[in-house]
Design an enzyme around this catalytic site. Structure first.
Site, PDB file in Angstrom:
ATOM      1  CG  HIS A  48      48.179 -11.694 -29.556  1.00 58.40           C
ATOM      2  ND1 HIS A  48      47.364 -12.669 -30.114  1.00 58.40           N
ATOM      3  CD2 HIS A  48      47.604 -10.510 -29.846  1.00 58.40           C
ATOM      4  CE1 HIS A  48      46.337 -12.078 -30.704  1.00 58.40           C
ATOM      5  NE2 HIS A  48      46.469 -10.759 -30.569  1.00 58.40           N
ATOM      6  CG  HIS A  72      46.737  -6.940 -34.278  1.00 58.84           C
ATOM      7  ND1 HIS A  72      47.697  -7.908 -34.163  1.00 58.84           N
ATOM      8  CD2 HIS A  72      45.795  -7.244 -33.350  1.00 58.84           C
ATOM      9  CE1 HIS A  72      47.361  -8.750 -33.216  1.00 58.84           C
ATOM     10  NE2 HIS A  72      46.203  -8.379 -32.696  1.00 58.84           N
ATOM     11  CD  GLU A  76      41.602  -1.288 -28.283  1.00 58.65           C
ATOM     12  OE1 GLU A  76      41.392  -0.605 -29.295  1.00 58.65           O
ATOM     13  OE2 GLU A  76      40.798  -1.399 -27.341  1.00 58.65           O
ATOM     14  CG  ASP A  77      45.899  -3.754 -26.135  1.00 59.19           C
ATOM     15  OD1 ASP A  77      44.836  -3.191 -25.816  1.00 59.19           O
ATOM     16  OD2 ASP A  77      45.957  -4.912 -26.575  1.00 59.19           O
ATOM     17  CG  ASP A 139      43.354 -10.372 -33.120  1.00 59.39           C
ATOM     18  OD1 ASP A 139      44.223 -10.684 -32.295  1.00 59.39           O
ATOM     19  OD2 ASP A 139      42.370  -9.644 -32.848  1.00 59.39           O
ATOM     20  CG  ASP A 260      29.472 -37.176 -45.664  1.00 58.47           C
ATOM     21  OD1 ASP A 260      28.789 -37.520 -44.690  1.00 58.47           O
ATOM     22  OD2 ASP A 260      29.111 -36.352 -46.508  1.00 58.47           O
TER      23      ASP A 260
HETATM   24 MN    MN Z   1      45.039  -9.036 -30.984  1.00 56.29          MN
END
Ligand code: MN
Length: 711
Positions: A48, A72, A76-77, A139, A260
């Site tokens: 990811h 990123h 957090e994880d 993300d 269109d």
């Molecule tokens: Mn993420």
């Protein structure tokens, strides 16, 4: 999975002296940190952040941003801390990763992202450094591309809705149109799969029928340009299903009427070549009047530049062509990312680069001024989809406004103080009503008075977010003062009913026990019926309600649950919705006082209002409170024509049911050998819901006209 060297190669392709060691270190760091974690798809989790970094390289973002993308999710994880990142990668990257982490945390409290406080944090995190938002968008894009792996439908829906409401408009506002379109279409796929399927099916059918028409037209345009010595890159494509759906909704037309569904783009080397290419197209094919727009000499406020024209082109097809230079194209597709990746190297910065930053800054201002998420989203949306008019101040300064803007919008665009003090306007030297819609090229002079304050009625005549939020803020503060006053009176009375006095000390006690910040907050809650009087009394005199007869005296004064919250009505005023026009949450409404009946709510275009034109005292300005999810259903009436063929009525009912509408009543009002006209009463949540249903109906081949019945 992308290999380490591939990622480095991708960055090197646009940033030859990128720090290779840094990229390698981040790759390994993230892979180790995520270890054996898995995604919902079963892939290793590390795939990811790697994909997100890959998206950042497609946007040609700088090395710190790509590194941030890799890292990123580590804070957090995983076990990783801010200090770890700071130590290994330095302050700049640590701050970026921290910014993205903050955004993700806000998201996790899904229910609460809509809180003013959380939203304020959200906006402050993204307005600090635009790269935080860029990584967050990358993300989100990857999460949307892999949304189908999430097993719970409610979770998928929530993510898709948030993407549609928040991230897609944000991407648009910073000029990243490709990204916005993809986010919208991925959300659309989740939120309204039936509608999307029907559009895709139609597209496929038309493609099969016309046999490679897009390619034929592209080749022909290319041939004609080359013949006239214009070197160009020509691309044609089918518009995305969601763009088509939105056009159908905006213009209230069916798929067939939409001209269109294909878009063509001509990209050339210089500005001069743009006009040359335009000349060649206009000499070769007939132009469609009123569709030509020159956003090169008058660029859009977000920095977008291009020529737009619609021609009856090759194959006799009505097509829209956009003509622009390579750089304009890059900016149109990548927006702020383009400016931002150019700015150090080519020195392109200039004013268009600022447009996107301005937007983020304005968003920051709104957040600091305590706007709600709904307001900001509504405001960004309103501006997003509208074309522009360009007007001038008496001194010749250019003010760009959305189409439909009035002198009030103009005044607020010049300055909030000017807006607040507006009493009149002169357009091209002549006095004009404040309601007047401005036209391209108008010179507007605002007449001001220091004693003026924003008028609630102005809200119905403005289209810009800036004007709307300034007016609302003012109206809200006045409204709140009123509620506080009423709340205090109700509370005082309640204390008297149980033979007590409400003293300053008592108020302090109640604030403390019931956890309010100030006395005004407490009284506002009482005034709006958000806190029961019983609780307030009990907080101050816990023993005073022991006597049941006292208790019953109190409850008699409590507020019953309101039907649908309407802004502009003092709590407790009786109202009902007009039988004539069936107003829905989201409709523009006004109230008419009626002796003995309280207030009757009408839509702004209801015929009934004519009866009260000369009795201004009876009119009340009203608006809907932001729609609560549990708002009761309201009834909308539609006139629908369907083909007189078997199965057509069943189709009609299926479409309405699939769109979540409940048919309350259905009757034939007209019939002929070819069609039936039905009056259909449908229970819906709000205007958006009924618009969705109408668009879904229009997309069906058995349905002709669809109209809402009013008055
Ligand atoms: Mn993420």
């Amino acid at each position: 999975m992308m290999r380490q060297y591939e990622l480095v190669e991708r960055v090197h392709a646009y940033e030859p002296d990128a720090d290779e060691t840094l990229l390698n270190r981040a790759y390994v760091f993230s892979m180790k940190a995520h270890g054996s974690q898995k995604r919902a798809s079963g892939d290793p989790y590390f795939s990811h952040p790697l994909e997100v970094a890959g998206i950042c390289t497609e946007l040609k973002l700088d090395t710190p941003t790509v590194v941030t993308a890799l890292l990123h999710d580590t804070i957090e994880d995983t076990e990783t801390t801010y200090e770890d990142i700071d130590r290994t990668f330095g302050k700049e990257i640590a701050a970026l990763v921290d910014g993205v982490t903050k955004l993700s945390k806000l998201e996790l409290q899904s229910e609460r992202t809509k809180d003013a406080e959380n939203f304020r944090k959200f906006v402050l995190a993204i307005s600090d450094d635009v790269r935080v938002l860029l990584v967050k968008l990358a993300d989100r894009l990857h999460n949307m591309r892999t949304l189908n792996h999430i097993p719970k439908p409610e979770k998928r829906q929530r993510i898709a809705q948030e993407t549609m409401d928040l991230y897609a408009p944000l991407a648009g506002r910073i000029g990243m149109h490709e990204l916005r379109e993809e986010l919208e279409d991925l959300s659309f796929r989740e939120l309204n799969p039936d509608a999307r399927d029907s559009i895709v099916k139609r597209q496929d059918f038309l493609t099969a029928e016309s046999g490679g028409r897009v390619q034929r037209i592209t080749d022909e345009i290319k041939r004609v340009l080359t013949q006239n010595n214009v070197e160009a890159w020509v691309r044609g494509r089918q518009k995305r299903p969601f763009s088509i759906w939105r056009k159908m909704q905006e213009k209230s037309i069916s798929f067939e009427q939409l001209s269109d569904i294909m878009g063509f783009r001509v990209v050339v080397g210089s500005v001069a070549d743009c006009y040359k290419a335009l000349g060649v197209l206009h000499m070769t094919w007939r132009t469609v009047p009123g569709r030509f727009k020159d956003y090169i000499s008058l660029k859009k406020p977000n920095g977008y530049q291009s020529l737009h024209t619609t021609i009856v082109g090759p194959d006799n097809a009505r097509i829209e062509v956009q003509i622009r230079t390579v750089q304009m194209n890059d900016i149109a597709e990548r927006g702020v990312a383009a400016h931002w990746s150019y700015k150090d190297k080519v020195g392109v910065e200039g004013e268009e680069a600022h447009a996107a930053y301005d937007f983020l800054q304005r968003l920051g201002e709104m957040a600091r001024e305590g706007e709600t998420l709904e307001d900001v989203i509504e405001n960004t949306r309103l501006e997003l989809f509208q074309d522009q008019v360009f007007c001038f101040t008496p001194k010749g300064a250019l003010i760009a406004l959305p189409k439909g803007a009035t002198p009030v919008d103009f005044a607020y665009a010049v300055h909030t103080d000017v807006g607040n003090q507006t009493v009149g306007a002169r357009i091209n030297g002549r006095a004009a009503p404040l309601r007047t819609q401005l036209q391209n090229g108008d010179e507007v002079e605002i007449v001001r008075s220091k004693s003026q304050t924003p008028q609630p009625a102005w809200e119905t005549m403005v289209v810009t977010g800036k004007a709307r939020s300034a007016i609302r803020r003012y109206v809200r503060s006045v409204h709140r003062a009123e509620i506080v006053k009423i709340g205090r009176r109700i509370a005082e009375k309640a204390f008297l009913q149980v033979d007590q006095q409400l003293t300053e000390k008592g108020i302090d006690e109640a604030i403390k026990r019931l956890k309010f910040k100030t006395g005004d907050d407490l009284f506002a809650a009482v005034g709006q019926g958000q806190v029961a009087l019983k609780e307030v009394v009990q907080a101050v005199f816990p023993e005073s309600l022991a006597d049941p007869s006292r208790r019953s005296r109190l409850t008699a004064n409590g507020h019953g649950p309101g039907l649908i919250p309407i802004r502009g009505l003092t709590a407790g005023v009786a109202y009902h919705l007009g039988e004539c026009c069936h107003p829905l949450p989201g409709d523009r409404i006004v109230g008419l006082m009626k002796a003995g009946q309280g207030v009757v709510v009408h839509t702004i275009d209801c015929d009934k209002l004519a009866e009260a034109l000369d009795e201004p005292d009876r009119w009340i300005d009203l608006g809907w409170e932001s729609f609560a999810a549990d708002a009761p259903e309201s009834t909308a009436r539609l006139d629908v024509d369907i083909k007189n063929e078997s199965g057509a009525l069943a189709t009609l009912c299926t479409i309405i049911a699939k769109a979540g509408g409940n048919i309350a009543n259905l009757k034939v009002v007209e019939r002929s050998s070819t069609f039936f006209r039905f009056a259909v009463d449908i229970e819906v949540r709000d205007v958006k819901h009924v618009t969705n249903i109408m668009t879904a109906l229009r997309a069906s081949p058995v349905v002709g006209l669809v109209e809402r019945v009013r008055g």
